[in-house]
Write a protein that holds these residues in place. Structure first.
Motif, mmCIF file in Angstrom:
data_model
loop_
_atom_site.group_PDB
_atom_site.id
_atom_site.type_symbol
_atom_site.label_atom_id
_atom_site.label_comp_id
_atom_site.label_asym_id
_atom_site.label_seq_id
_atom_site.Cartn_x
_atom_site.Cartn_y
_atom_site.Cartn_z
ATOM 1 N N HIS A 133 14.883 42.841 -30.377
ATOM 2 C CA HIS A 133 15.110 42.644 -31.819
ATOM 3 C C HIS A 133 16.232 41.621 -32.004
ATOM 4 N N PRO A 134 15.962 40.356 -31.704
ATOM 5 C CA PRO A 134 17.000 39.321 -31.747
ATOM 6 C C PRO A 134 17.481 39.063 -33.168
ATOM 7 N N PRO A 135 18.679 38.521 -33.313
ATOM 8 C CA PRO A 135 19.199 38.213 -34.648
ATOM 9 C C PRO A 135 18.276 37.322 -35.476
ATOM 10 N N GLU A 136 17.553 36.412 -34.826
ATOM 11 C CA GLU A 136 16.677 35.501 -35.569
ATOM 12 C C GLU A 136 15.643 36.245 -36.419
ATOM 13 N N LYS A 137 15.335 37.477 -36.042
ATOM 14 C CA LYS A 137 14.395 38.308 -36.798
ATOM 15 C C LYS A 137 14.892 38.550 -38.224
ATOM 16 N N PHE A 138 16.203 38.432 -38.429
ATOM 17 C CA PHE A 138 16.804 38.783 -39.723
ATOM 18 C C PHE A 138 17.471 37.599 -40.423
ATOM 19 N N LYS A 139 17.096 36.388 -40.048
ATOM 20 C CA LYS A 139 17.759 35.213 -40.603
ATOM 21 C C LYS A 139 17.655 35.155 -42.128
ATOM 22 N N ARG A 140 16.476 35.384 -42.668
ATOM 23 C CA ARG A 140 16.274 35.224 -44.118
ATOM 24 C C ARG A 140 17.097 36.237 -44.918
ATOM 25 N N VAL A 141 17.140 37.477 -44.460
ATOM 26 C CA VAL A 141 17.880 38.480 -45.228
ATOM 27 C C VAL A 141 19.382 38.199 -45.172
ATOM 28 N N PHE A 142 19.866 37.636 -44.052
ATOM 29 C CA PHE A 142 21.294 37.314 -43.999
ATOM 30 C C PHE A 142 21.617 36.043 -44.775
ATOM 31 N N ASP A 143 20.629 35.183 -44.971
ATOM 32 C CA ASP A 143 20.824 34.076 -45.923
ATOM 33 C C ASP A 143 21.097 34.639 -47.309
ATOM 34 N N LYS A 144 20.372 35.682 -47.676
ATOM 35 C CA LYS A 144 20.562 36.337 -48.975
ATOM 36 C C LYS A 144 21.923 37.035 -49.021
ATOM 37 N N VAL A 145 22.271 37.716 -47.944
ATOM 38 C CA VAL A 145 23.561 38.408 -47.863
ATOM 39 C C VAL A 145 24.703 37.423 -48.083
ATOM 40 N N ARG A 146 24.605 36.259 -47.429
ATOM 41 C CA ARG A 146 25.647 35.239 -47.547
ATOM 42 C C ARG A 146 25.732 34.733 -48.982
ATOM 43 N N ALA A 147 24.568 34.535 -49.612
ATOM 44 C CA ALA A 147 24.541 34.057 -50.998
ATOM 45 C C ALA A 147 25.194 35.066 -51.946
ATOM 46 N N LEU A 148 25.128 36.342 -51.587
ATOM 47 C CA LEU A 148 25.740 37.388 -52.407
ATOM 48 C C LEU A 148 27.252 37.479 -52.197
ATOM 49 N N GLY A 149 27.750 36.794 -51.168
ATOM 50 C CA GLY A 149 29.193 36.735 -50.965
ATOM 51 C C GLY A 149 29.775 37.758 -50.015
ATOM 52 N N PHE A 150 28.924 38.490 -49.282
ATOM 53 C CA PHE A 150 29.426 39.480 -48.337
ATOM 54 C C PHE A 150 29.864 38.833 -47.023
ATOM 55 N N LYS A 151 30.815 39.447 -46.356
ATOM 56 C CA LYS A 151 31.101 39.133 -44.962
ATOM 57 C C LYS A 151 29.908 39.594 -44.125
ATOM 58 N N ILE A 152 29.770 38.997 -42.927
ATOM 59 C CA ILE A 152 28.624 39.319 -42.073
ATOM 60 C C ILE A 152 29.104 39.647 -40.662
ATOM 61 N N VAL A 153 28.569 40.749 -40.114
ATOM 62 C CA VAL A 153 28.820 41.118 -38.720
ATOM 63 C C VAL A 153 27.478 41.469 -38.086
ATOM 64 N N ALA A 154 27.414 41.436 -36.761
ATOM 65 C CA ALA A 154 26.170 41.805 -36.080
ATOM 66 C C ALA A 154 26.452 42.241 -34.652
ATOM 67 N N HIS A 155 25.754 43.303 -34.224
ATOM 68 C CA HIS A 155 25.787 43.694 -32.829
ATOM 69 C C HIS A 155 25.046 42.630 -32.020
ATOM 70 N N ALA A 156 25.671 42.148 -30.970
ATOM 71 C CA ALA A 156 25.031 41.162 -30.095
ATOM 72 C C ALA A 156 25.768 41.126 -28.766
ATOM 73 N N GLY A 157 24.995 40.944 -27.683
ATOM 74 C CA GLY A 157 25.618 40.802 -26.381
ATOM 75 C C GLY A 157 26.169 42.088 -25.816
ATOM 76 N N GLU A 158 25.514 43.224 -26.133
ATOM 77 C CA GLU A 158 25.843 44.497 -25.480
ATOM 78 C C GLU A 158 24.753 44.731 -24.439
ATOM 79 N N GLU A 159 23.577 45.160 -24.876
ATOM 80 C CA GLU A 159 22.420 45.225 -23.979
ATOM 81 C C GLU A 159 21.643 43.905 -24.024
ATOM 82 N N GLY A 160 21.682 43.245 -25.173
ATOM 83 C CA GLY A 160 20.977 41.976 -25.316
ATOM 84 C C GLY A 160 21.696 40.850 -24.604
ATOM 85 N N PRO A 161 21.005 39.751 -24.342
ATOM 86 C CA PRO A 161 21.574 38.629 -23.593
ATOM 87 C C PRO A 161 22.571 37.812 -24.401
#
Length: 332
Positions: A174-202
């Motif tokens: 479930h790579p981050p790219e799967k959620f690119k569009r929704v985080f574009d919306k999140v950014r437009a709404l003015g929220f900070k953004i965090v994401a789990h990455a590089g734990e089990e994933g590469p």
């Protein structure tokens, strides 16, 4: 002052904490009885014994089962109050807490139930103890992007109480790219953004989180060391990594705490921080994570203070508040 005493004494912040992952076995048992829920365990001790995992997915299976005991507003109040009470004990003065709406809405438990419970406990902790709290709404990445859009829309009434939007749950496949569009919306709404990455994933998932989601922080991120170019970028841009040592050990990211790379990353100049992730399930709250770094890796006073200061730097607190806390850490 010993390192162990200093760990307890320093004012601290925690940036990677899943509130559902702070559900203590005793509270799970109590709420199951309250709601007449049959658990696959016959005692609190049996629940504690079940907290052994072979990987992230085996943890998530029991994690979601445990969350099922959370049914009404007071349950969510008790959950949040228990964690904030622990913050007071451990001298955590600011915390940025992740919550998973989809874990509850999929069970028919809406924002109108869990948010008032959370906010009542948060306001009480602020009033009684001066603890500051920010909330991070997290999407479950094993679900679809369309469901993430729905979750974001359902939260609209509560936007004033949410500081950031994150991405958690099963990383592999479930790579981050799967959620690119929704985080574009999140950014437009003015929220900070965090994401789990590089734990089990590469390491590539960290690149994606940075370039496609444009995150403000990486949750975990310990596998950045596998890619020299990525390591250099994370260092140069001072991208915060919210590292969770006991979680990494419990979920078999490492086999022994002595293998953990957090102090290597710190000494290399990265903005790494210490956090407890899902403390009930992983065997320790924040202070215990620091203690384990001292016991297993020989973390010294300078490294301890640097990690604590990094957490304030990486927080979403106003700059003036960050500097006030950093000055207090330096003074001890």
């Amino acid at each position: 002052m010993s390192i162990s005493t200093l760990i307890k004494t320093l004012p601290k912040t925690e940036l990677h904490l899943h509130i559902e992952g702070s559900l203590e076995p005793a509270l799970m048992w109590q709420l199951a009885g309250k709601h007449n829920i049959d658990l696959p365990y016959d005692s609190v001790a049996a629940i504690e014994a079940a907290y052994q995992f072979s990987d992230l997915q085996s943890f998530l299976d029991i994690y979601y089962a445990g969350a099922d005991v959370l049914r009404d507003e007071d349950d969510f109040y008790q959950l949040m109050w228990a964690y904030l009470s622990r913050c007071r004990e451990e001298n955590i003065v600011h915390t940025e807490i992740m919550f998973d709406p989809q874990t509850h809405t999929e069970r028919g438990i809406g924002y109108d139930i869990f948010m008032p419970g959370f906010l009542r406990a948060i306001e009480q902790a602020k009033t009684e103890w001066g603890i500051s709290v920010q909330l991070i709404l997290s999407f479950l990445r094993h679900l679809s992007e369309e469901e993430a859009f729905d979750t974001l829309a359902l939260a609209e009434t509560w936007y004033p109480h949410i500081s950031a939007i994150g991405l958690d749950s099963s990383e592999l496949g479930h790579p981050p790219e799967k959620f690119k569009r929704v985080f574009d919306k999140v950014r437009a709404l003015g929220f900070k953004i965090v994401a789990h990455a590089g734990e089990e994933g590469p390491a590539d998932y960290i690149w994606q989180a940075l370039d496609l989601l444009q995150v403000d922080r990486i949750d975990h991120g310990v596998r950045c060391q596998e890619d020299p170019a990525l390591l250099e970028r994370v260092k140069q841009e001072q991208i915060p990594l919210t590292v969770c040592p006991l979680s990494n050990l419990k979920l078999k990211v490492i086999d022994d705490m002595r293998q953990h790379n957090i102090l290597q990353l710190l000494d290399a100049g990265l903005l790494v921080t210490v956090n407890s992730d899902d403390p009930t399930y992983f065997g320790g709250y924040l202070n215990e994570n620091y203690e384990q770094l001292h016991q297993a890796l020989g973390m010294n006073e300078a490294q301890l203070k640097a990690l604590v200061i990094n957490s304030f730097k990486a927080s979403f607190l106003p700059e003036t508040e960050k500097q006030q806390w950093i000055a207090k850490v330096d003074a001890l």
